[in-house]
Scaffold this motif. Structure first.
Motif, PDB file in Angstrom:
ATOM      1  N   ILE A 148       0.842  -1.200   0.000  1.00 31.61           N
ATOM      2  CA  ILE A 148       0.000   0.000   0.000  1.00 31.61           C
ATOM      3  C   ILE A 148       0.875   1.248   0.000  1.00 31.61           C
ATOM      4  O   ILE A 148       0.603   2.218  -0.713  1.00 31.61           O
ATOM      5  N   TYR A 157      -5.211   3.719   4.874  1.00 29.57           N
ATOM      6  CA  TYR A 157      -5.396   2.274   4.941  1.00 29.57           C
ATOM      7  C   TYR A 157      -5.313   1.792   6.388  1.00 29.57           C
ATOM      8  O   TYR A 157      -6.144   1.010   6.841  1.00 29.57           O
ATOM      9  N   PHE A 171       0.405   3.794  -3.006  1.00 27.48           N
ATOM     10  CA  PHE A 171      -0.333   5.018  -2.699  1.00 27.48           C
ATOM     11  C   PHE A 171       0.447   6.041  -1.888  1.00 27.48           C
ATOM     12  O   PHE A 171      -0.059   7.133  -1.630  1.00 27.48           O
ATOM     13  N   THR A 210       0.247   8.980   2.525  1.00 27.82           N
ATOM     14  CA  THR A 210      -1.155   9.294   2.824  1.00 27.82           C
ATOM     15  C   THR A 210      -2.043   8.078   2.619  1.00 27.82           C
ATOM     16  O   THR A 210      -2.931   7.804   3.434  1.00 27.82           O
ATOM     17  N   GLY A 211      -1.822   7.334   1.544  1.00 30.59           N
ATOM     18  CA  GLY A 211      -2.598   6.121   1.305  1.00 30.59           C
ATOM     19  C   GLY A 211      -2.385   5.080   2.382  1.00 30.59           C
ATOM     20  O   GLY A 211      -3.335   4.428   2.827  1.00 30.59           O
TER      21      GLY A 211
END
Length: 108
Positions: free
Chosen positions: A77, A89, A81, A84-85
């Motif tokens: 992840i 998550y 991403f 921030t992603g």
């Protein structure tokens, strides 16, 4: 040590550019994760006298499943991403996903 300057060859790193120190840090991190996972697995699946309906039976197993899920999914992840992603998550998706994976694993 931040993720931006983890390796000496930043910003254009390739495997051939890594130094012995870089490989040592990566290998050390791998050993720490392996040791923690092994200890958690032994704790979670040790024979105990708790009933299956008890929280003492489920909590160690849930923590083991949650850690393995984190080790497998969070780096992917983060790479896809970014920070921030990965943060979103971890705050919103991961807790529910850990519960669902534990329930599927427990029922399977």
């Amino acid at each position: 040590m931040t993720m931006d300057n983890l390796f000496i060859c930043n910003p254009n790193c390739s495997l051939a550019d890594l130094t012995l120190l870089d490989w040592s840090v990566a290998f050390g991190f791998l050993l720490v994760v392996f040791a923690i996972t092994t200890l958690l697995r032994k704790w979670a699946f040790s024979s105990n006298q708790a009933a299956v309906s008890s929280l003492k039976w489920h909590l160690p197993r849930f923590l083991f499943v949650a850690m393995v899920l984190a080790v497998v999914t969070v780096p992917m992840i983060w790479m896809i991403f970014g920070y921030t992603g990965a943060r979103l998550y971890g705050q919103f998706v991961y807790p529910g996903l850990a519960f669902v994976v534990y329930m599927l694993w427990g029922l399977g």
